[in-house]
Motif scaffolding. Structure first.
Motif, mmCIF file in Angstrom:
data_model
loop_
_atom_site.group_PDB
_atom_site.id
_atom_site.type_symbol
_atom_site.label_atom_id
_atom_site.label_comp_id
_atom_site.label_asym_id
_atom_site.label_seq_id
_atom_site.Cartn_x
_atom_site.Cartn_y
_atom_site.Cartn_z
ATOM 1 N N LEU A 1 0.887 -1.169 0.000
ATOM 2 C CA LEU A 1 0.000 0.000 0.000
ATOM 3 C C LEU A 1 0.911 1.201 0.000
ATOM 4 N N TYR A 2 0.782 2.083 -0.975
ATOM 5 C CA TYR A 2 1.618 3.282 -0.968
ATOM 6 C C TYR A 2 0.792 4.492 -1.328
ATOM 7 N N TYR A 3 1.149 5.605 -0.728
ATOM 8 C CA TYR A 3 0.342 6.812 -0.882
ATOM 9 C C TYR A 3 1.289 7.994 -0.758
ATOM 10 N N ALA A 4 1.494 8.695 -1.852
ATOM 11 C CA ALA A 4 2.433 9.812 -1.866
ATOM 12 C C ALA A 4 1.691 11.128 -2.035
ATOM 13 N N ASP A 5 2.102 12.146 -1.276
ATOM 14 C CA ASP A 5 1.515 13.474 -1.457
ATOM 15 C C ASP A 5 2.630 14.512 -1.496
ATOM 16 N N GLY A 6 2.230 15.788 -1.595
ATOM 17 C CA GLY A 6 3.243 16.843 -1.679
ATOM 18 C C GLY A 6 4.189 16.566 -2.832
ATOM 19 N N HIS A 7 5.495 16.535 -2.505
ATOM 20 C CA HIS A 7 6.505 16.267 -3.543
ATOM 21 C C HIS A 7 7.086 14.856 -3.432
ATOM 22 N N GLN A 8 6.441 14.010 -2.666
ATOM 23 C CA GLN A 8 6.976 12.662 -2.469
ATOM 24 C C GLN A 8 7.003 11.854 -3.771
ATOM 25 N N MET A 9 7.915 10.877 -3.783
ATOM 26 C CA MET A 9 7.892 9.904 -4.872
ATOM 27 C C MET A 9 8.141 8.501 -4.308
ATOM 28 N N HIS A 10 7.248 7.592 -4.625
ATOM 29 C CA HIS A 10 7.425 6.187 -4.248
ATOM 30 C C HIS A 10 7.787 5.386 -5.490
ATOM 31 N N ASP A 11 8.794 4.552 -5.343
ATOM 32 C CA ASP A 11 9.336 3.814 -6.484
ATOM 33 C C ASP A 11 9.486 2.346 -6.070
ATOM 34 N N PHE A 12 8.736 1.486 -6.728
ATOM 35 C CA PHE A 12 8.798 0.059 -6.401
ATOM 36 C C PHE A 12 9.293 -0.743 -7.588
ATOM 37 N N ARG A 13 10.170 -1.664 -7.304
ATOM 38 C CA ARG A 13 10.562 -2.645 -8.319
ATOM 39 C C ARG A 13 10.374 -4.024 -7.701
ATOM 40 N N THR A 14 9.649 -4.869 -8.390
ATOM 41 C CA THR A 14 9.373 -6.182 -7.808
ATOM 42 C C THR A 14 9.812 -7.286 -8.761
ATOM 43 N N LEU A 15 10.238 -8.390 -8.173
ATOM 44 C CA LEU A 15 10.587 -9.579 -8.952
ATOM 45 C C LEU A 15 9.919 -10.792 -8.316
ATOM 46 N N GLN A 16 9.197 -11.551 -9.132
ATOM 47 C CA GLN A 16 8.656 -12.839 -8.708
ATOM 48 C C GLN A 16 9.426 -13.880 -9.514
ATOM 49 N N ASP A 17 10.356 -14.530 -8.851
ATOM 50 C CA ASP A 17 11.299 -15.396 -9.547
ATOM 51 C C ASP A 17 10.986 -16.864 -9.242
ATOM 52 N N HIS A 18 10.493 -17.561 -10.244
ATOM 53 C CA HIS A 18 10.123 -18.972 -10.061
ATOM 54 C C HIS A 18 11.253 -19.842 -10.582
ATOM 55 N N ILE A 19 11.884 -20.571 -9.677
ATOM 56 C CA ILE A 19 13.003 -21.412 -10.063
ATOM 57 C C ILE A 19 12.615 -22.895 -10.020
ATOM 58 N N ALA A 20 11.860 -23.270 -8.988
ATOM 59 C CA ALA A 20 11.481 -24.677 -8.818
ATOM 60 C C ALA A 20 10.078 -24.919 -9.383
ATOM 61 N N PRO A 21 9.768 -26.192 -9.674
ATOM 62 C CA PRO A 21 8.441 -26.533 -10.199
ATOM 63 C C PRO A 21 7.334 -26.299 -9.168
#
Lengths: 365, 261
Positions: free
Chosen positions: A215-235
């Motif tokens: 959950l992210y909520y930015a106001d004023g001059h804020q900046m939220h930056d998300f990078r996500t990885l869902q890495d499936h290696i096993a079956p």
């Protein structure tokens, strides 16, 4: 006078900041960061609820060794990290969450908290990590989380960013799930000036399940930056991601997510949903989902939206006699309802809901 | 005793004029049916009276006890006593019925003491499953459940006048009967005035109107008693228009258009 981050990075031979030219830092505000303005400092950290857990230096060393070194922040981290270790032995179930709180104070402070979580086989527990600061303090926090869930462990993590809107955050979380484990990485980001969290989950054991929620909520001059990885290696591994954000005033947010399903991860399922509300004309949100699938026999879906409050929803509520500002509050809180419900610590929900309400009431008309 | 007067209402949507001068008067306790074929302006009428964004009013007034609603934002129209039961009620994720009603009550200065009990009692009366009360508004509800929910809100908010926009669409006979009976009871108990907009006679077999109006091409072309609906049933809309009116979107006329070269 103590050494600035610039001096420290210079000693490491890597005074070079990452650039937005590289894909990983695209859209970021990294070019604004002045390393000379910050000095490595010891964070004020408290831990509650971990009494009786025994340190395991060899496990900690393994977790640290698994941390990638990509850039100058990783190198600085290796140098200045202050570590909290949580090792929950096999079979242990903790009823109450462990709460780690970092408080940032002092102008120009740069802190490097490192949280190592090792979940023994079939253990079950929750860790909350709170990031707080003095109001108005210009500081930098570079948190790192390394979480390892052993076979059939059930681990939940919740990071809560309540930093002042003058504090920079460059966070990185990585979680690894072994066979039949269940891992939840949750983030609530309300604070920070430029606040970035990279969150990677790797399913390395068959039947591992990972979940990421934010959950992210930015106001004023804020900046939220998300990078996500869902890495499936096993079956037969499962991943699910739900990120929901809002921007108002002239705030910005970026979500970039990748689902990667490796050649051996047959029979896996991966879901990714990112939804963004833009609540002011001057606010900006970007959503960039990506898929990299290298095997057949997978279930995969992603959805992403960016837009203002739905006119139909607003009209429906107003047609019941509800004034526009109340209707908008209901719609915005309603928008966040499912992510709030998915957070691992139910007792925190009223506080977080209040903070979201406070934020939306402060919107500049 | 209150009066809702629609006078000379002319309105357009997306640059197309849909209402070409509507005149209607409804008094407390009366049930008026407005019947019309597809495209006659039925839904536009309800949207314009409630102030839905996207509609433009060019002329006319909508007076509730002499006060023109058209100058008010939607929420003030509702507080003045106007209510719209929607044909397609919007889903509002994360907001449940009681939470919404609590805000609607507070905005009217009404106490919310005992609200949950009132909701439960109305739900039982209208056969809205109590297990659905905690759900987000209209999310994952069937057509019938949505209309029961709409009717439940109407009963609790106690407006002076209600527009029922195609209340009968998507309803099975049991739900139609339950909703109609609840509305009819409100016309007796709290003197609710009703403007029931519908395509079909079906609603009128359950909700017995005092007056029936035929709406064609944005105008009321005939008004009368309940027998007017019977005449309509017998003769069709063509009898009121002088030319052929498509009864359904998939009439032969539209197929001709579809295959015209």
């Amino acid at each position: 006078m103590s050494t600035t981050l610039l001096d420290a990075a210079g000693h490491l031979g890597s005074a070079q900041l990452p650039s937005t030219e590289s894909e990983v830092w695209r859209y970021s505000r990294i070019a604004e960061l002045d390393l000379a303005a910050f000095t490595p400092t010891v964070p004020h950290t408290t831990v509650v609820g971990a009494e009786g857990l025994v340190p395991r230096p060899e496990l900690s060393a393994e977790l640290v060794a698994s941390m990638p070194v990509h850039d100058v922040f990783d190198e600085l981290h290796a140098q200045y990290a202050h570590t909290v270790e949580i090792h929950v032995p096999a079979g242990k179930v903790l009823a109450e969450p462990i709460v780690v709180t970092h408080h940032v104070s002092g102008v120009g402070a740069a802190v490097f908290p490192r949280l190592l979580i090792h979940a023994g086989a079939d253990s079950e527990f929750t860790v909350v990590e709170r990031f707080e600061s003095d109001p108005g303090v210009v500081a930098l926090i570079v948190p790192r989380l390394v979480l390892h869930a052993s076979q059939a462990a059930r681990v939940s993590y919740l990071g809560v960013n309540l930093l002042a809107n003058t504090v920079w955050q460059l966070g990185h979380q990585q979680a690894t799930g072994e066979r039949d484990s269940t891992t939840l990485l949750a983030t609530v980001a309300l604070g920070g000036d430029y606040a970035r969290v990279r969150t990677d989950v790797r399913a390395v054991g068959q039947g591992a399940t990972t979940k990421q929620v934010a959950l992210y909520y930015a106001d004023g001059h804020q900046m939220h930056d998300f990078r996500t990885l869902q890495d499936h290696i096993a079956p037969k591994t499962n991943s699910d991601l739900l990120f929901k954000g809002a921007v108002q005033d002239t705030a910005k947010s970026v979500y970039t997510g990748l689902i990667r399903i490796g050649e051996d991860a047959k029979g896996s399922a991966a879901y990714q949903t990112n939804r963004n509300l833009t609540l002011s004309e001057g606010a900006w949100a970007e959503s960039v989902p990506n898929l990299d699938i290298r095997t057949n026999d997978v279930k995969c879906s992603h959805a992403s939206t960016v837009g203002p409050i739905d006119d139909e929803q607003r009209f429906y509520l107003e047609s019941r006699g509800i004034p526009p500002e109340v209707a908008e509050r209901l719609v915005i809180l309603g928008f966040f309802d499912d992510v709030l419900a998915a957070l691992p610590v139910g007792s925190l929900r009223p506080e977080l809901r209040d903070r979201v309400t406070e934020k939306l009431l402060g919107r500049v008309a | 005793m209150s009066t809702l007067e629609i006078k000379g209402l002319v309105a357009s949507v997306a640059g197309k004029q849909i209402l070409n001068g509507i005149d209607l008067t409804v008094r407390s306790g009366e049930v008026h049916a407005v019947m019309g074929p597809n495209g006659a302006g039925k839904s536009t009428l309800s949207a314009v009276v409630m102030g839905k964004p996207g509609y433009e009013v060019h002329a006319g007034q909508v007076l509730l006890d002499g006060v023109d609603l058209l100058g008010m934002p939607t929420w003030q129209r509702a507080q003045a006593g106007m209510h719209l039961v929607m044909q397609y009620p919007s889903e509002v994720p994360g907001v449940d019925l009681t939470e919404m009603l609590a805000e609607a009550y507070s905005a009217r200065g009404r106490s919310t003491d005992g609200l949950a009990a009132s909701v439960a009692a109305e739900a039982e009366r209208i056969h809205f499953p109590s297990a659905l009360l905690d759900r987000s508004l209209n999310v994952d509800l069937s057509g019938g459940e949505k209309k029961r929910n709409e009717t439940l809100q109407l009963a609790l908010l106690q407006p002076k006048f209600a527009i029922l926009d195609e209340l009968d669409s998507g309803l099975d006979i049991d739900a139609l009967r339950d909703c109609s009976r609840r509305v009819e009871a409100a016309t007796h108990d709290s003197q609710l005035g009703v403007l029931a907009i519908t395509h079909y006679n079906r609603l009128l077999e359950e909700l017995h109107p005092d007056h029936v109006h035929i709406l064609v091409k944005g105008r009321i072309v005939a008004s009368g008693g309940p027998d007017l609906a019977d005449q309509l049933e017998r003769d069709g809309y063509e009898a009121f228009t002088g030319d052929e009116v498509a009864d359904e979107p998939t009439s032969s006329g539209s197929y001709d258009d579809l295959f015209a070269l």
